[in-house]
Design a protein around this motif. Structure first.
Motif, PDB file in Angstrom:
ATOM      1  N   ASP A 143      -1.637   4.693  -4.051  1.00 32.60           N
ATOM      2  CA  ASP A 143      -3.004   4.659  -4.067  1.00 32.60           C
ATOM      3  C   ASP A 143      -3.954   3.608  -4.019  1.00 32.60           C
ATOM      4  OD1 ASP A 143      -2.565   7.409  -4.288  1.00 32.60           O
ATOM      5  OD2 ASP A 143      -2.657   7.464  -6.514  1.00 32.60           O
ATOM      6  N   PHE A 144      -4.740   3.320  -3.199  1.00 37.32           N
ATOM      7  CA  PHE A 144      -5.385   2.043  -3.129  1.00 37.32           C
ATOM      8  C   PHE A 144      -6.946   2.270  -3.024  1.00 37.32           C
ATOM      9  CE2 PHE A 144      -5.870   1.912   1.528  1.00 37.32           C
ATOM     10  CZ  PHE A 144      -5.020   2.728   2.130  1.00 37.32           C
ATOM     11  N   ALA A 145      -7.840   1.155  -3.317  1.00 38.49           N
ATOM     12  CA  ALA A 145      -9.183   1.099  -3.000  1.00 38.49           C
ATOM     13  C   ALA A 145      -9.748   0.058  -2.154  1.00 38.49           C
ATOM     14  CB  ALA A 145      -9.825   1.244  -4.553  1.00 38.49           C
TER      15      ALA A 145
ATOM     16  N   ASP B  94       0.740   4.911   9.681  1.00 42.88           N
ATOM     17  CA  ASP B  94       1.150   3.719   9.322  1.00 42.88           C
ATOM     18  C   ASP B  94       2.244   3.496   8.342  1.00 42.88           C
ATOM     19  OD1 ASP B  94       1.208   0.969   8.357  1.00 42.88           O
ATOM     20  OD2 ASP B  94      -0.861   0.565   8.835  1.00 42.88           O
TER      21      ASP B  94
ATOM     22  N   PHE C 296      -5.568   1.326  -9.203  1.00 46.19           N
ATOM     23  CA  PHE C 296      -5.339   1.206  -7.746  1.00 46.19           C
ATOM     24  C   PHE C 296      -4.944  -0.014  -7.464  1.00 46.19           C
ATOM     25  CE2 PHE C 296      -8.691   4.790  -8.277  1.00 46.19           C
ATOM     26  CZ  PHE C 296      -8.482   5.531  -7.109  1.00 46.19           C
TER      27      PHE C 296
ATOM     28  N   LEU D  16       0.747  -1.252   0.041  1.00 46.74           N
ATOM     29  CA  LEU D  16      -0.008   0.154  -0.041  1.00 46.74           C
ATOM     30  C   LEU D  16       0.770   1.407   0.155  1.00 46.74           C
ATOM     31  CD1 LEU D  16      -2.704  -1.029   2.461  1.00 46.74           C
ATOM     32  CD2 LEU D  16      -2.624  -1.290   0.096  1.00 46.74           C
ATOM     33  N   MET D  17       1.761   1.264  -0.830  1.00 45.98           N
ATOM     34  CA  MET D  17       2.682   2.445  -0.859  1.00 45.98           C
ATOM     35  C   MET D  17       2.409   3.449  -1.791  1.00 45.98           C
ATOM     36  SD  MET D  17       5.165   2.209   1.436  1.00 45.98           S
ATOM     37  CE  MET D  17       4.087   1.548   2.609  1.00 45.98           C
TER      38      MET D  17
ATOM     39  N   LEU E  93       6.291  12.017  -7.072  1.00 44.81           N
ATOM     40  CA  LEU E  93       6.774  10.788  -7.739  1.00 44.81           C
ATOM     41  C   LEU E  93       5.771  10.192  -8.713  1.00 44.81           C
ATOM     42  CD1 LEU E  93       7.959   9.518  -4.140  1.00 44.81           C
ATOM     43  CD2 LEU E  93       9.324  10.362  -5.820  1.00 44.81           C
ATOM     44  N   THR E  94       4.511  11.035  -8.865  1.00 44.53           N
ATOM     45  CA  THR E  94       3.509  10.418  -9.737  1.00 44.53           C
ATOM     46  C   THR E  94       3.081  11.350 -10.649  1.00 44.53           C
ATOM     47  OG1 THR E  94       2.913   9.021  -7.721  1.00 44.53           O
ATOM     48  CG2 THR E  94       1.209   9.057  -9.822  1.00 44.53           C
TER      49      THR E  94
ATOM     50  N   ILE F 245      -2.813  10.439 -11.378  1.00 41.06           N
ATOM     51  CA  ILE F 245      -3.473  11.034 -10.306  1.00 41.06           C
ATOM     52  C   ILE F 245      -5.020  11.314 -10.709  1.00 41.06           C
ATOM     53  CG2 ILE F 245      -3.740  12.560  -8.349  1.00 41.06           C
ATOM     54  CD1 ILE F 245      -0.654  12.746  -8.444  1.00 41.06           C
TER      55      ILE F 245
ATOM     56  N   ILE G 121       1.477   2.521   4.726  1.00 46.03           N
ATOM     57  CA  ILE G 121       0.574   3.266   4.071  1.00 46.03           C
ATOM     58  C   ILE G 121       1.047   4.755   3.330  1.00 46.03           C
ATOM     59  CG2 ILE G 121      -1.720   4.487   3.615  1.00 46.03           C
ATOM     60  CD1 ILE G 121      -2.995   2.478   5.477  1.00 46.03           C
ATOM     61  N   TYR G 122       1.733   4.740   2.216  1.00 41.24           N
ATOM     62  CA  TYR G 122       2.419   5.537   1.912  1.00 41.24           C
ATOM     63  C   TYR G 122       3.490   5.913   2.806  1.00 41.24           C
ATOM     64  CZ  TYR G 122      -1.637   7.271  -0.804  1.00 41.24           C
ATOM     65  OH  TYR G 122      -2.823   7.308  -1.496  1.00 41.24           O
ATOM     66  N   GLY G 123       3.956   4.900   3.550  1.00 44.61           N
ATOM     67  CA  GLY G 123       5.215   5.362   4.400  1.00 44.61           C
ATOM     68  C   GLY G 123       6.518   4.730   4.186  1.00 44.61           C
TER      69      GLY G 123
ATOM     70  N   ASN H 121      -1.984  14.594   1.158  1.00 41.65           N
ATOM     71  CA  ASN H 121      -1.172  15.523   0.404  1.00 41.65           C
ATOM     72  C   ASN H 121      -2.088  16.618  -0.349  1.00 41.65           C
ATOM     73  OD1 ASN H 121       1.484  14.382   1.528  1.00 41.65           O
ATOM     74  ND2 ASN H 121       1.028  12.928   0.122  1.00 41.65           N
TER      75      ASN H 121
ATOM     76  N   SER I 288       0.140  14.549  -4.114  1.00 41.03           N
ATOM     77  CA  SER I 288       1.502  14.693  -4.446  1.00 41.03           C
ATOM     78  C   SER I 288       2.191  14.133  -5.870  1.00 41.03           C
ATOM     79  CB  SER I 288       2.334  14.363  -3.340  1.00 41.03           C
ATOM     80  OG  SER I 288       3.777  14.402  -3.520  1.00 41.03           O
TER      81      SER I 288
ATOM     82  N   ALA J 179     -11.639   4.975  -1.346  1.00 39.20           N
ATOM     83  CA  ALA J 179     -10.209   5.060  -2.274  1.00 39.20           C
ATOM     84  C   ALA J 179      -9.486   6.244  -1.448  1.00 39.20           C
ATOM     85  CB  ALA J 179     -10.467   5.609  -3.564  1.00 39.20           C
ATOM     86  N   VAL J 180      -8.228   5.917  -1.462  1.00 37.62           N
ATOM     87  CA  VAL J 180      -7.148   6.706  -0.882  1.00 37.62           C
ATOM     88  C   VAL J 180      -6.470   7.134  -2.111  1.00 37.62           C
ATOM     89  CG1 VAL J 180      -5.628   6.631   0.849  1.00 37.62           C
ATOM     90  CG2 VAL J 180      -7.396   5.363   1.329  1.00 37.62           C
ATOM     91  N   ILE J 181      -6.209   8.440  -1.858  1.00 41.17           N
ATOM     92  CA  ILE J 181      -5.365   8.904  -3.163  1.00 41.17           C
ATOM     93  C   ILE J 181      -4.371  10.358  -2.650  1.00 41.17           C
ATOM     94  CG2 ILE J 181      -5.453   9.982  -5.502  1.00 41.17           C
ATOM     95  CD1 ILE J 181      -8.345   8.996  -5.725  1.00 41.17           C
ATOM     96  N   SER J 182      -2.887   9.890  -2.995  1.00 41.05           N
ATOM     97  CA  SER J 182      -2.273  11.265  -2.867  1.00 41.05           C
ATOM     98  C   SER J 182      -2.197  12.133  -3.859  1.00 41.05           C
ATOM     99  CB  SER J 182      -0.899  10.795  -2.487  1.00 41.05           C
ATOM    100  OG  SER J 182       0.032  11.646  -2.574  1.00 41.05           O
TER     101      SER J 182
ATOM    102  N   ARG K 104      -7.246   8.537 -11.481  1.00 44.76           N
ATOM    103  CA  ARG K 104      -7.653   7.887 -10.249  1.00 44.76           C
ATOM    104  C   ARG K 104      -8.647   8.730  -9.684  1.00 44.76           C
ATOM    105  NH1 ARG K 104      -1.775   5.925  -8.379  1.00 44.76           N
ATOM    106  NH2 ARG K 104      -1.740   3.935  -9.667  1.00 44.76           N
TER     107      ARG K 104
END
Lengths: 229, 229
Positions: free
Chosen positions: A114-116, B66, A142, A111-112, B124-125, B130, B69-71, B148, B121, B116-119, B133
């Motif tokens: 974007d995810f659903a 976490d 995703f 999960l680094m 890097l993408t 984005i 998660i994007y960590g 972000n 930023s 859905a979880v979307i950054s 998504r």
């Protein structure tokens, strides 16, 4: 469990939860009143908690994972909202380690990016709505985390997810399956989009399907964030 | 912080992290060696951790939220994977309370249904990825959690998200904005899809856009799971 969740349980006079979850924390409950019910009795259970809180008792409703992710937080707030405004008890939602975060940690780092998160349970949601979400999540590339992938009664949906995903993603896209994340019976399987539905999947499984960049190395599933390493 | 995360920090000989995060846990670090770096030095920081671990030291890399998660979990695993197989240190990912889960708990119960979880930023993408998504998440009627959302330099993307979402969702769809979730400076704002970009949003904000069923009541944002209550 975070210290904050533990403190809330210790501070409460009454603990309400699904029997199996009460059993998991029984060491914390020696002198507590508990109200346990079986599965599928969520409304009765949360209504009992609200009723007790309206008599002035301090009540803790427990969920596994994060109560704010498909958990009991919403139902409690909905039921509180139906009470007369002056008598509505105050509700505090205490976040926990989500099942999706726990499963991800066991698989590596899927999960680094974007995810659903999608539940395949059609008890409360029409299958057409769920299927549309799977299609959109696949089209958006995703990473897809699936709650309630399969039950004894409900077996075809995960096959449909596989078919939809194969239209846009490579057959060797990594798929991780985790059971009982962070509990004693925890186990994980790394498979591929083409093959993962042949693995054991049940109502205790969480499935994570990689995006177009996800790979596996040394038994870990990794979705690159995009750093040039 | 979970007891498991705390134990890992206590057991480690060397703690590696972004300076601000090391500062947040300094009470745990009296006799530790720490390696801190500024933001945007993620690769150097994780490489230093891997180098130390390869000398046989027990090293903890800390993230906020976490780490899965994007960590930093993914970058550490990627860098470990570049070392000779025989010398690769073992990596354990310890899940934490995610920023999205923490923000949701403060807003009420917005994540009771698929999300859905979307950054936003675009460091890097590519922005086109984005944006696609966002379009898919909106079309699938997902609750959308945005990491972000905005920085000093990057201000237009959140406006584009608003415009895309308004094509499919009502102007009064609830939107929650949370800053510094679970920290001392924590605050939250409930707004609507039409108006939320007029609120203060910065790199410490997490934004949650409701789905077609999300409502607000008594200052809480609730996405119904679908129970008939």
């Amino acid at each position: 469990m975070t210290p904050r969740a533990r403190q809330a349980i210790e501070d409460a006079e009454i603990i309400v939860g699904y029997d199996t979850y009460l059993d998991l924390i029984k060491a914390l409950l020696p002198a507590k009143t508990t109200i346990g019910t079986g599965m599928m009795q969520e409304i009765d259970r949360c209504q009992a908690a609200v009723d007790k809180a309206m008599t002035g008792k301090q009540v803790a409703v427990i969920s596994s994972g994060d109560p704010g992710i498909y958990g009991m937080a919403g139902l409690v707030l909905e039921l509180v909202g139906k009470q007369p405004a002056a008598r509505q008890p105050e509700v505090e939602v205490i976040p926990g380690i989500s099942a999706v975060g726990a499963a991800a940690s066991i698989l590596g780092a899927p999960l680094m990016h974007d995810f659903a998160v999608i539940s395949l349970s059609d008890l409360l949601t029409p299958w057409e709505v769920i299927k549309k979400r799977v299609e959109m999540a696949v089209a958006g590339d995703f990473v897809i985390a699936i709650y309630n992938p399969k039950s004894t009664r409900r077996t075809s949906q995960i096959e449909t997810v596989r078919e939809i995903a194969l239209k846009h993603r490579q057959a060797d896209t990594p798929v991780g399956i985790v059971h009982h994340a962070t509990r004693t019976k925890e186990d994980m399987t790394l498979s591929t989009l083409d093959n993962f539905t042949k693995e054991h999947i049940d109502m205790f499984s969480l499935v994570i399907i990689g995006n177009s960049q996800t790979y596996t190395a040394n038994g870990k599933m990794i979705t690159p964030r995009g750093y040039h390493v």
